[in-house]
Scaffold this active site. Structure first.
Site, PDB file in Angstrom:
ATOM      1  N   TRP A  18      53.501  28.316  38.277  1.00 25.60           N
ATOM      2  CA  TRP A  18      52.353  28.541  37.394  1.00 25.60           C
ATOM      3  C   TRP A  18      52.556  29.773  36.502  1.00 25.60           C
ATOM      4  O   TRP A  18      51.748  30.050  35.631  1.00 25.60           O
ATOM      5  CB  TRP A  18      51.050  28.662  38.190  1.00 25.60           C
ATOM      6  N   GLU A  31      45.049  28.765  40.536  1.00 23.20           N
ATOM      7  CA  GLU A  31      44.086  29.761  41.019  1.00 23.20           C
ATOM      8  C   GLU A  31      43.131  29.152  42.043  1.00 23.20           C
ATOM      9  O   GLU A  31      42.748  29.812  43.005  1.00 23.20           O
ATOM     10  CB  GLU A  31      43.305  30.368  39.850  1.00 23.20           C
ATOM     11  N   GLN A  36      41.883  31.562  49.119  1.00 21.50           N
ATOM     12  CA  GLN A  36      41.953  31.332  50.570  1.00 21.50           C
ATOM     13  C   GLN A  36      43.266  30.721  51.045  1.00 21.50           C
ATOM     14  O   GLN A  36      43.351  30.211  52.145  1.00 21.50           O
ATOM     15  CB  GLN A  36      40.784  30.435  51.037  1.00 21.50           C
ATOM     16  N   LEU A  74      45.419  21.766  52.991  1.00 22.92           N
ATOM     17  CA  LEU A  74      45.121  23.055  52.349  1.00 22.92           C
ATOM     18  C   LEU A  74      43.768  23.599  52.788  1.00 22.92           C
ATOM     19  O   LEU A  74      43.508  24.795  52.660  1.00 22.92           O
ATOM     20  CB  LEU A  74      45.080  22.898  50.819  1.00 22.92           C
ATOM     21  N   GLY A  75      42.898  22.719  53.276  1.00 19.24           N
ATOM     22  CA  GLY A  75      41.576  23.162  53.730  1.00 19.24           C
ATOM     23  C   GLY A  75      40.614  23.432  52.585  1.00 19.24           C
ATOM     24  O   GLY A  75      40.977  23.316  51.409  1.00 19.24           O
ATOM     25  N   TYR A  76      39.392  23.789  52.959  1.00 22.59           N
ATOM     26  CA  TYR A  76      38.345  24.087  51.962  1.00 22.59           C
ATOM     27  C   TYR A  76      38.311  23.001  50.882  1.00 22.59           C
ATOM     28  O   TYR A  76      38.579  23.242  49.709  1.00 22.59           O
ATOM     29  CB  TYR A  76      38.567  25.478  51.343  1.00 22.59           C
ATOM     30  N   TYR A 114      35.567  35.623  39.347  1.00 20.12           N
ATOM     31  CA  TYR A 114      37.012  35.797  39.498  1.00 20.12           C
ATOM     32  C   TYR A 114      37.764  34.706  38.733  1.00 20.12           C
ATOM     33  O   TYR A 114      38.702  34.988  37.957  1.00 20.12           O
ATOM     34  CB  TYR A 114      37.433  35.765  40.984  1.00 20.12           C
ATOM     35  N   ASP A 132      40.326  40.370  43.220  1.00 25.15           N
ATOM     36  CA  ASP A 132      40.476  39.606  44.456  1.00 25.15           C
ATOM     37  C   ASP A 132      40.859  40.613  45.548  1.00 25.15           C
ATOM     38  O   ASP A 132      40.786  41.827  45.329  1.00 25.15           O
ATOM     39  CB  ASP A 132      41.521  38.486  44.296  1.00 25.15           C
ATOM     40  N   CYS A 181      51.866  46.874  47.913  1.00 26.91           N
ATOM     41  CA  CYS A 181      50.740  47.607  48.489  1.00 26.91           C
ATOM     42  C   CYS A 181      50.037  46.724  49.524  1.00 26.91           C
ATOM     43  O   CYS A 181      48.888  46.321  49.353  1.00 26.91           O
ATOM     44  CB  CYS A 181      49.776  48.023  47.372  1.00 26.91           C
ATOM     45  N   CYS A 188      55.004  52.586  49.739  1.00 27.58           N
ATOM     46  CA  CYS A 188      54.690  53.592  48.708  1.00 27.58           C
ATOM     47  C   CYS A 188      55.947  54.170  48.070  1.00 27.58           C
ATOM     48  O   CYS A 188      55.924  54.553  46.895  1.00 27.58           O
ATOM     49  CB  CYS A 188      53.849  54.706  49.317  1.00 27.58           C
TER      50      CYS A 188
HETATM   51 FE1  SF4 Z   1      49.604  51.209  47.389  1.00 25.77          FE
HETATM   52 FE2  SF4 Z   1      51.211  53.161  48.195  1.00 25.77          FE
HETATM   53 FE3  SF4 Z   1      51.381  52.212  45.724  1.00 25.77          FE
HETATM   54 FE4  SF4 Z   1      49.312  53.680  46.447  1.00 25.77          FE
HETATM   55  S1  SF4 Z   1      51.423  54.336  46.329  1.00 25.77           S
HETATM   56  S2  SF4 Z   1      49.244  51.787  45.270  1.00 25.77           S
HETATM   57  S3  SF4 Z   1      49.026  53.015  48.556  1.00 25.77           S
HETATM   58  S4  SF4 Z   1      51.820  51.104  47.614  1.00 25.77           S
END
Ligand code: SF4
Length: 314
Positions: A18, A31, A36, A74-76, A114, A132, A181, A188
């Site tokens: 996509w 989307e 879910q 897939l459910g829902y 959304y 989201d 993240c 990080c």
């Molecule tokens: Fe997320 Fe760490 Fe990046 Fe901050 S630094 S947005 S906590 S991955």
């Protein structure tokens, strides 16, 4: 923060089907499936679905049972039903063109804030925000928000989308949440927005965003009764999906227990005892399971029955 994030996305984004298009219908289908559902799970479903229904017109004309069969697992399932109804509305009211207008999109079944934002930003490159779970986590950490504040989140997402190319920035934040993240172990050290991240600076990643209280798990016990006639099973359609008779208690009669299975839907844990036996057939039909849409739970019951047959050499 914007430029490093967008550059990171351009270099590191996953090649997903996509993302190879800006066709609003394809973006919309993806989307809907991704609500879910994990990307890896949704991928083969998306490819089958688009192969069979490549345009909004083809979906508007589709047989509901066929659509649900492609969605099965897939459910829902209300997502698929809404998508069909919305496709018909697009053909009837918008000449087969997905609206590029926020209010018109919101009138389509299954399209909320959304979804409208995702279609408008990704397909039409219009500056509408998306929030989201991934966006919530990334933005809350960047801004260091310890408290839940949906309005602040949407406002922050709206500012970002005004300041960069909408389709790039929205997808970049979602991708960062999915790949870098993460909830438990954000990476990080390789994060492109590390220099702007309050949670990283203060070492509070594990406290942001605040954990939402989950509703307590509800345990449900049901009895499924498998009745057969040749290759066919006694089944009933519930909202288009075919099910075995599911009862809180077995009626009087002779039933043999053949298996046990468990299924979890949101916060419901359903334990199912599977029996063979005979039932009154009011409202049920004899169906061949290869030709009808069935849910994952029905498939588990079916597998219990097949295992039992193999075991007994039936
Ligand atoms: Fe997320 Fe760490 Fe990046 Fe901050 S630094 S947005 S906590 S991955």
């Amino acid at each position: 923060m914007l430029q490093p994030l967008v550059s990171w996305f351009e270099e590191n984004q996953r090649a997903l089907p996509w993302r190879a298009t800006y066709d609003p219908y394809h973006i919309w289908v993806s989307e809907v499936m991704l609500q879910q559902t994990q990307v890896e799970t949704a991928l083969p479903y998306y490819e089958r679905f688009i192969r069979e229904f490549p345009t909004v017109e083809s979906l508007a004309q589709a047989d509901e049972q066929r659509v649900l069969t492609l969605w099965a697992g897939l459910g829902y399932y209300s997502r698929a039903r809404n998508l069909m109804v919305a496709a018909k509305a697009v053909v009837q009211d918008h000449g087969g063109k997905i609206p590029s207008d926020y209010d018109a999109l919101l009138e389509l079944p299954g399209v909320g804030q959304y979804m409208a934002g995702a279609i408008l930003s990704i397909a039409f490159n219009k500056p509408y925000p998306v929030v989201d779970g991934n966006v919530r986590r990334v933005l809350s950490r960047i801004y260091g928000w310890m408290e839940e504040n949906p309005k602040a989140l949407w406002d922050a997402a709206a500012r970002l989308v005004e300041a960069a190319e909408p389709r790039m920035i929205n997808q970049a934040i979602m991708e960062l949440g999915a790949k870098v993240c993460s909830f438990r172990s954000p990476r990080c050290l390789i994060c492109p927005v590390q220099a702007s991240c309050a949670a990283f600076r203060t070492g509070t990643q594990d406290r942001i965003p605040p954990v939402k209280k989950r509703p307590a798990t509800v345990h449900v016990h049901l009895c499924a009764v498998v009745c057969t006639k040749g290759d066919r099973y006694l089944m009933k359609a519930v909202d288009g999906m075919w099910e075995f008779p599911m009862l809180a208690e077995l009626p009087e009669g002779s039933f043999e227990k053949i298996g046990q299975c468990r299924h979890t839907i949101t916060h419901h844990r359903i334990d199912v005892s599977v029996y063979r036996g005979k039932l009154r057939t009011n409202g049920f039909e004899w169906k061949n399971v290869d030709t009808i849409p069935i849910s994952s739970l029905t498939r588990k019951i079916l597998i219990s029955d097949k295992k039992h047959k193999m075991h007994k050499n039936l």
